[in-house]
Structures are given as C-alpha cells and as structure tokens.
Motif scaffolding. Structure first.
Motif, short mmCIF file in Angstrom:
data_model
loop_
_atom_site.label_atom_id
_atom_site.label_comp_id
_atom_site.label_asym_id
_atom_site.label_seq_id
_atom_site.Cartn_x
_atom_site.Cartn_y
_atom_site.Cartn_z
N CYS A 235 36.54 11.30 41.86
CA CYS A 235 37.56 10.35 41.43
C CYS A 235 37.56 9.11 42.30
O CYS A 235 37.48 9.18 43.54
N ARG B 73 37.20 19.08 48.78
CA ARG B 73 36.98 18.96 47.35
C ARG B 73 38.06 18.12 46.68
O ARG B 73 38.06 17.97 45.44
N TYR B 74 39.03 17.61 47.45
CA TYR B 74 40.11 16.87 46.80
C TYR B 74 39.54 15.67 46.06
O TYR B 74 38.86 14.83 46.65
N GLY B 75 39.82 15.60 44.77
CA GLY B 75 39.33 14.49 43.96
C GLY B 75 37.99 14.74 43.30
O GLY B 75 37.48 13.89 42.58
N LEU B 76 37.41 15.91 43.56
CA LEU B 76 36.20 16.32 42.82
C LEU B 76 36.67 17.03 41.55
O LEU B 76 37.41 18.02 41.63
N ILE B 77 36.27 16.54 40.40
CA ILE B 77 36.68 17.17 39.13
C ILE B 77 36.07 18.57 39.12
O ILE B 77 34.85 18.73 39.14
N ALA B 78 36.94 19.57 39.10
CA ALA B 78 36.49 20.94 39.35
C ALA B 78 35.66 21.49 38.21
O ALA B 78 35.96 21.29 37.04
N SER C 43 35.93 26.38 41.17
CA SER C 43 36.56 26.03 42.44
C SER C 43 36.02 26.79 43.65
O SER C 43 36.00 26.25 44.75
N GLU D 257 36.03 30.68 36.14
CA GLU D 257 36.80 29.62 36.80
C GLU D 257 36.82 28.35 35.96
O GLU D 257 37.85 27.67 35.84
N SER E 84 39.32 28.14 33.08
CA SER E 84 40.67 27.83 33.54
C SER E 84 40.77 26.38 34.02
O SER E 84 41.71 25.66 33.68
N ASN E 85 39.77 25.95 34.79
CA ASN E 85 39.80 24.58 35.32
C ASN E 85 39.81 23.53 34.21
O ASN E 85 40.35 22.44 34.39
N ALA F 78 41.19 23.84 31.28
CA ALA F 78 42.32 23.98 30.36
C ALA F 78 43.20 22.73 30.36
O ALA F 78 43.89 22.45 29.39
N ARG F 79 43.17 21.98 31.46
CA ARG F 79 44.06 20.81 31.57
C ARG F 79 43.65 19.69 30.62
O ARG F 79 44.44 18.76 30.38
N TYR F 80 42.43 19.75 30.11
CA TYR F 80 41.99 18.68 29.19
C TYR F 80 42.44 19.05 27.80
O TYR F 80 41.71 19.66 27.01
#
Lengths: 499, 471
Positions: free
Chosen positions: A81, A198-203, A206, A314, A317-318, A320-322
């Motif tokens: 990101c 990993r903060y800001g790496l599109i998972a 994880s 993983e 689940s990761n 699912a937000r889309y």
C-alpha cells in the motif's frame, strides 16, 4: 555514458554530488518508458511524483546526506500500500483503490531517502508462479520476452533484471520473491517470518507472507534488508530481534560454513541444466572453503500439499473483505431484477462483485480454502496440514541444530528455467508443483535467498537457493556475496536492457 | 405432564476501554457515524490487528468475578461470514482456546468467557431511501466485547432474568461494562429447551435472540417455553433453530433453521500471536479487584448489623455502597444512614433523575445532618426540611440550622411557657383529657410543637406536658 546500476553506486554518486537524485530518477523513468511497453513490469508509474520527490531530496541534500538509499529509484510490488497511489494487487477488484496509508516498508524506504517510481505487476493477489494471473496482462521475462518472469513478484524481478530500478520490493508467500529472482537472473531474499513488518502488505496468506528485496547483488539486498527489517508496533507478528547491519556480514569468508544438500529431495524433477548449474555453484563455494554435507528433510516432499491447504485456507478468509461494500470494485446491480428484499439485493451484489472482480486462479483458491476450513473437512485437511507443517519444521530444526549442524541448505530455487507464457495456464497443478523447493521456507518461517548461478544453453537464468537459520539472513547474504565475488552472473544484463 | 425449562445464556458485554480492541480508535458510543474509524477497523487491505492489553485486563476482571480459571495461553480465531457491518468478512473472536473457563455465579455454571471484537451497526431504517438502502456505521466495529456463556442451569424465565440482572450488576460494579441495554453495550441471547420434570436428557433447543431488555428477556423466554411445551403437548417436535424475539408482536419467530445455520469456518487468527497472560498479572488484577456485591452484602449484615433487605438495597451499585460506607465512616450510625439513604435521599435522587454519584449531598454532609438529629440539636421533622434545603442549596446542615434558627428547644422554662400558653387556649381539650379522653394528649402535643415552630424537643414536650396536666 554508463549508468550506475547498483544501489551503492547510485547512492554514493548522489551523496558525492556527482549526480542529482532528479537526474537518476529521470533516467530510470526514461528506461521504464522505453522498455515497459514490452515488459509490462509496471502497473503504475508515478513519474511526476517521483521527480518531485527527487528534487526535494536534491534541494535538502544536507539533511539527507547520510540517508542509506539517497536518490535510489525503487519499484514496489503493487500489493504494497502506498498513500495516495493506486494499489491494485493486479486485481480488477482493486483497480481504482487508492490507500489512505502506506505500508511500513514504504515509510521506511521514504525515511531512507529512496525515490519510489512505480508499482509493479504481480499475479492477482500474489497467487500464481508466473505473473500471468494479472488483471493487467502478463509481465514478460527480460531475457526472453515470450517467457514468464516467474511470479508472483514478476514485475519487480523484471524491473531489476532489465535495469529499470536497482531495487524492487516483492512479497514471498511460497517463493514469490525467490522464484522470479531466479528466473530473471537477480538476487531475491525472503527474510525470516517476522523480520519485516507486513503492515500494509495486501495479505495473501498471513502466516506465510514476507516482504523482501529483489536486487542485482547480495550487497544491495543486504543494504535493503537493513532498512526494511525490524519490529513494528503495527504488526503483532513482527519480531523484536534487533536488526544488524547486514552489509557488515559480507566478509567473503565462508571457510567455516557448512552447507547441507538434501540429495534425496533433489532426485526427481529437476531440469538437468539446472542441476549442473547448481552443482557448479556449490563447487565454487567449496573452493572458497565451505563444507558440503548431505542432509535429510524427510517431510519436505509433503510441502506442496501442505502449502496449498494452509495458503488457500488463509487466503479464503483474507480475501473475504473484498465484498464491494466499502471500497474497490462493486458489480452494478440493475434495479429490475425482481429482487424483492434488500437482503436479496445484497446477496446478488456480493455474488456478482466477487464473480466479476476476481480472476479464475483467485476464485479457485478461495473455493479450495473455503472447502478445507469447512465443518467436517477441517480436521482432515487444514488441521492435518498444520501437523505436517510442524514435522517439516522439525526436519529443518534438526538439520540446523544437530551435532553436525549446517549453516545453510542449498537447492535449486526452481526445478526448471522460465517457461513460455501460456504453457501452464490450463494446468494449475503443474504450476503448483514448480513451487516444490520454495514453499518449505515459508511453511517453517526460515529465511531463504536466491542468487543467480548461471544460464541454460538458451540463455535463461538459473538460481541457487540457500535456506538459513531463523534470523540468520546474514549467513545467507555472506554466502551469496562470496559466490558473487568468484562469478560474473550478477553483472550480466539481458540484451533488451543493454545500453 | 409437567415440563421444566432448561435455559443457558450467552451474554455479550462491551468493555469500557478507551480504545478499540485491535486499533487506536476511540471506543466511545454516540459519535457521528464513521468518525471513529481507521484502516484496521474498516478492514482496508493490508491493515493488521494489534491487541489492546487493556481489553484483556478487563476481560480477566470479569472472568475472575465469575470464578473462572484464566488460561495462561489463549488463542484468537477468525469467525468467517459475510455481512456489510463486518468489514473484514470475519470477526476476530476466540474459539477453541478461550481466555477463561469453568466459573460459577449464584449457582449457575459459567462455561467460558472470551474476548472478541464487535461489528459495525447496520442502519436499516430512518433514511429517506431506507426502503432500498442500508447504511453502515463502523464506529462500533472493533469495540472490545466479552462473550460469557453459561451452563444450561437456569430453570425458568424469571430465574434467567434475575441471573442476568445480577450478572449485569457485577459487570457494572467492576467497571468493565456500562450495563446499557438500550445502546446495545450489553446484549443477551438464550438457549431454551423444555423436558418433562425429572427427565435427565436435554430437549431440542432453540436459540432466542434480540433480548435487549430485562423485560423482553423474561417475556421472550416465557413465550418460548410455553410455545415449546405447546408443540410437545400436541405431539409435535421442537425444531433446532434460531428464533428472534418480536417485541411488538410479543412472540418469538423463526429466523433460521439448523440447516441454514452458518458454517463459520473457524481457524486460528494468523495475524495475532497467542494471548499470554502470566500468573503474576492475574494475581495483580485479582488483588486489585473491588469487593463484589455478594460479599459486600454479607459484610454489611455482619459488620453493620443491617437487615438483609437494607444490605441488598445498599449494594445495588458500587457507588451506593461506597456512599453508605462513607457516611458511616464520617460517624453516622449504620441503620440511620441506611434509612436516610434508602428513604429521603433515594426519593430525591429519583425525583431529579440523578445517580448517587451526582448527588449534591455528599455522604459526609449527610452524616453531619444525622449527627445533628442524633445529638438532639434538631428534631427529626426539622431534619427533613433541612435535608431538602441541603439538597437544593448545597449548604451544610450546620449552616442551615444556624442561619434559620432551627436549633431544637430543650430549655425547660421555655417549653413550660409554651405549654402554659397552649393549655390556657385549649381549656376544653384539657377538660376532656382530664375527663379520661387520653387521646386528646396527642392533639395538645401537636399544638405545643406548632407553637414552637417544630423546634421543641418532642421528648421533653411529652414529659413536661404530662407533668403540667398533672397526670
């Protein structure tokens, strides 16, 4: 005029005021403009922003004098990101997504004086091994434009291989830095899990994802890792271990190093040209004083099935937000479909958005992952995979800690060189099997590096992979650097990039 | 045949931490929609959760109060389902290894206490286009919750409501939850089944949701128990399902069957390391725990010789119990303090819709007032006026008594003078009294007190009046 192509050379030139950061930046942008139409390495080039940034560095050069990446153009895999810059993960789902925040590694590059020039292509959501699964078309291998660059960090590897930027960041979930590094003839380093935030790496997955550098030399990779590594309060899985100056480890002295070779694992499925190059590379290290020994990794042969169970679980689940609710792609839902309730409308929107927003490989993995986590299958698949993962970890722990412990384990990065674009698209299983040597390092969280070690007769690059102890990237970098001192592979540019 | 109900509760309580459980956003209720949000609680790509340890501490407090074992290692898990108010497509909760298990309160077993994040709030109504659209407010997304699951140890709707009420007081008492069911910071679902009295096996249960007040909890359970008994009595079978309490219709309605139940696909949350709570931390929290309502109630009876009723009333809230003990510490006798607090003070506070914390009359000032009555400076009836004035003005009892000359008249000659005056004005009443109609005595006392503007010491008035009447 020859161009400085390593990080160190560029930084030193800018620091000594032999060149301005803006000049370096313009040259990189010119090369991108010239070669990217053939390579398709970049999804987004931020020319104006990069030049403005370089000029700001030039204006305030006293303040930036000691910046370790002063004026160095950097490319970022498009799943990292970047505040104010479109970040797509090469998915239609995020085609227009502009994050309001930057990944921690991006903030660190900024603080180190780097100039970010653009975002590189990848397999959609980092799922694949060839950068063909991109909503924006495949990236081409700079050494052979009809071939894949590897994946999923194919755009980053191609950018460095074609000398568009001396450094690119990638992410590695099952080999996604090392394998394209090998297939494009550049150094790729996957750090220990937790070494880099990993903060800001599109998972993608994880427990497997790590960010790492792609560079021309082990020295540049060491320099880059020194900057991006370290604990981050925003990532609870980042490790507290202090960050050494990795360049200080590059002594050229490998006399005490013991390198393990898992002969039995390598018995099947390795291209003979790749095998010969690996053997020759190990001879170089032996002639420098390293000791080669055989190691057993009895469970490593299960790494592929374990990986594709854990990673897809993983990922399901990761991703699912889309869902089209808050950001990203939302499928149009015509009003006249006879939908009688808001809930029906919602379900239709979800279904269409995800059907249209994701590509086929992503959908395949979401379905696999959803299946393995489902009631009645969890124990047989996900849980069993985690148990075998522990056995693989034990194999590595034993190899690294027995009385006759090794310091690194050597393998080819990829069993074959780059294959033609389109060859495996219809055969996902064959594509998955090519990850056989890379996925273990992610499953057990260990650092691993790929260093260029020769070419096939058809001038396709080959990579040597070294896997090391937890948080011992220094040994891997020292071995890779020592090897580079006796070989010329890392100095070679593909014809398309020659000046 | 006689049936009995078997009820277990699942309670969700928002913790009163300043920030959310996995990000730094404010957890406060009532801000304009979508102003307490960030990449983490909006589930933006690449954002990661980081555990707020204050939420763990609060959850430990609650679990200790419920007699649970706190586990050294617990694990967060993802509960996967799609809904617009759930921004990541999964809720971070705890599943196989919760924070705490195996507790008990008032004879009801506590199966587990675990930590999780709240979802946002879907706003289905109240907008001009609400017929077509639902809006979502993510301020609540990521607010820390504890889920408390009881054993199916409750046997009636009234018991369940009573237990829930006590649990609520404990959580509020601990300062971990505000007990506000209207705002949704405390919520309750119930698992209900019925079986013939004496049967050992459990019947098929229904889960009843949307019980957002004590009254609804009791009514919904009463209705659901009667419904299930009706189904069985008519030879039918109870279906395992989730039912929703429809407060307008006064009945539960089916929401989804077992077949339609979600498969949440729980798995360990890879973005968060296991929660490790070391024994020292638990000990620190335990030793700093306030005395709980039950223990305090028992102590009030023993230490202050209060009736059970008084002790129960005074331990309704921690602030009230503290107020009582402050008054006693300031020198007021316990029973008199209790009477004043439960009587005049409670009435005034209720009239003005104030909590005990917002009482304009502090405990020490109440104690001063009680002391003035006790030492005879003012009479009980004057004290009530003084109390009103203290409440209204914030002045002390001493100030009011001095300024308004309300000091009790004890002086014998002064009282005798008042009596003489009254007797001369009411000769007929005196005659009646002397003629044997002793009830007239009360009338005469009243007249003397009236002449003294209420300030005469009633005991002395009685004595001296009797003497003057030569009885």
């Amino acid at each position: 005029m020859t161009i400085a192509t390593t990080i160190r050379e560029i930084r030193d030139a800018v620091r000594a005021r032999h060149r301005s950061a803006a000049d370096v930046c313009r040259e990189a942008l010119d090369r991108i403009a010239a070669l990217n139409p053939q390579l398709n390495a970049f999804n987004t080039v931020i020319a104006d922003r990069a030049i403005a940034r370089a000029e700001a560095l030039d204006r305030d050069r006293d303040r930036w004098r000691d910046a370790p990446l002063l004026g160095v153009p950097v490319a970022l895999k498009d799943n990292l990101c970047t505040r104010g810059v479109r970040t797509t993960a090469s998915s239609r789902m995020l085609d227009t997504f502009v994050p309001p925040y930057s990944a921690t590694v991006v903030e660190k590059l900024d603080a180190a004086g780097a100039v970010i020039v653009g975002k590189t292509n990848l397999d959609e959501f980092a799922m694949g091994s060839s950068t063909e699964n991109s909503a924006f078309g495949p990236t081409r291998n700079p050494w052979a434009l009809d071939r894949i660059p590897g994946g999923t960090s194919g755009g980053s590897a191609a950018a460095v291989a074609a000398d568009l930027t001396p450094l690119a960041l990638g992410s590695d979930t099952g080999g996604s830095i090392r394998q394209p590094g090998a297939l494009c003839g550049v150094v790729g380093l996957k750090p220990t899990y937790g070494r880099v935030s990993r903060y800001g790496l599109i998972a993608h997955a994880s427990s497997l994802d790590q960010i790492g550098p792609l560079a021309r030399t082990a020295h540049d990779a060491a320099l880059a890792l020194s900057i991006i590594a370290g604990p981050d309060p925003a990532d609870a899985t980042s490790a507290p271990e202090p960050v050494p100056d990795y360049t200080a480890a590059l002594t050229g002295d490998v006399r005490n190093a013991r390198i393990g070779i898992p002969r039995r694992l390598l018995e099947q499925g390795v291209d003979p040209e790749v095998s010969r190059a690996i053997d020759a590379a190990l001879d170089v290290l032996r002639s420098r004083g390293a000791t080669l020994v055989d190691v057993e990794l009895p469970h490593a042969k299960y790494a592929i099935p374990v990986y594709y169970l854990v990673a897809t679980a993983e990922a399901s689940s990761n991703l699912a937000r889309y869902d089209g609710v808050r950001y990203g792609y939302r499928a149009p839902t015509p009003k006249d479909q006879g939908l009688t309730t808001k809930d029906q409308g919602l379900r239709t929107m979800y279904g269409k958005t995800r059907a249209q927003g994701f590509g086929p490989e992503v959908k395949r993995r979401i379905m696999l992952g959803t299946y393995v986590l489902s009631a009645g299958y969890y124990d047989a698949y996900y849980l069993k995979a985690q148990q075998v993962r522990t056995l693989i970890l034990r194999d590595y722990d034993e190899a690294f800690s027995d009385v006759d412990a090794v310091d690194a384990i050597a393998m080819p990065t990829s069993p074959t060189p780059a294959f033609p674009i389109g060859e495996r698209v219809s055969d996902p299983l064959q594509m998955y099997l090519a990850d056989v040597f890379t996925v273990s390092a992610n499953l057990v969280g260990l650092p691993a590096i790929s260093v260029p070690c020769g070419f096939t007769a058809g001038r396709l690059p080959i990579g040597l992979q070294l896997t090391g102890r937890r948080f011992d990237e220094a040994t891997l970098l020292r071995l890779a650097d020592a090897y580079e001192r006796d070989t010329e592979w890392s100095k070679q540019l593909p014809p398309i990039a020659s000046r | 045949m006689d049936y009995e109900a078997v009820i277990g509760l699942e309670i969700h309580a928002q913790l009163l931490t300043a920030s959310k459980i996995f990000c730094g956003c404010s957890a406060a209720f009532g801000a304009p929609p979508n102003t307490h949000v960030c990449p983490v609680c909006l589930g933006l790509p690449g954002a990661l959760p980081v555990l707020n340890r204050a939420a763990v501490d609060d959850a430990i407090r609650a679990a200790l109060a419920l007699g649970c074992t706190i586990h050294e290692t617990s694990i967060f898990a993802r509960k996967n389902y799609f809904y617009p108010d759930l921004p990541k497509g999964y809720q971070i909760s705890q599943y196989e290894q919760p924070l705490a298990t195996d507790g008990e309160m008032d004879g009801v077993g506590i199966i587990r206490v675990h930590l999780e994040e709240d979802a946002g709030k879907s706003l289905h109504e109240g907008f001009p286009d609400s017929d077509r659209k639902t809006y979502v407010d993510y301020n609540r997304s990521g607010v820390p919750l504890i889920e408390i699951v009881t054993q199916p140890d409750l046997r009636s709707a009234a018991d369940a409501a009573e237990f829930f009420s006590r649990l609520r007081s404990v959580l509020v008492w601990l300062g971990v939850n505000d007990g506000n069911m209207e705002e949704g910071s405390l919520r309750c679902d119930a698992n209900v089944s019925v079986r013939p009295v004496g049967a050992q096996n459990l019947g098929t249960k229904a889960e009843v949701k949307n019980l957002n007040s004590f009254r609804f909890l009791q009514k919904a359970l009463e209705h659901e128990i009667a419904r299930q008994i009706g189904v069985i009595s008519e030879g039918g079978r109870v279906v395992q399902e989730t039912r929703l309490w429809d407060s307008a219709a006064g009945r539960t309605v089916s929401m989804r069957s077992k077949e339609e139940a979600h498969d949440y696909r729980y798995f360990p949350e890879p973005d968060l390391p296991p929660v490790v709570v070391d024994a020292n931390r638990v000990q620190q929290i335990r030793s700093a725990m306030p005395e709980l309502p039950g223990a305090r109630r028992r102590r009030f009876v023993e230490q202050y010789a209060l009736p059970e009723y008084d002790a129960g009333q005074l331990t309704q809230t921690r602030a009230l119990a503290d107020y009582f003990e402050s008054a006693v510490a300031a020198g007021a006798p316990a029973k008199l303090s209790s009477n004043w607090i439960m009587g005049e003070l409670a009435r005034k506070l209720k009239e003005e819709d104030r909590g005990i914390d917002a009482s304009p009359l502090t405990a020490s000032r109440l104690a001063e007032l009680i002391a003035l009555v006790n030492n005879g400076t003012i009479s009980g009836s004057i004290a009530k006026d003084v109390f009103e004035k203290m409440f209204a003005s914030g002045r002390t009892a001493g100030e009011i008594v001095a300024a308004e000359g309300l000091t009790q008249i004890d002086d014998e000659s002064q009282i005798v003078g008042l009596i003489a005056d009254v007797l001369s004005r009411h000769a007929d009443a005196v005659a009646q009294y002397r003629g044997g109609k002793t009830t007239t005595f009360g009338f005469l006392v009243g007249q003397v007190m009236k002449a003294a503007a209420g300030k005469a010491n009633p005991k002395r008035v009685n004595e001296l009046l009797r003497k003057a009447l030569g009885a």
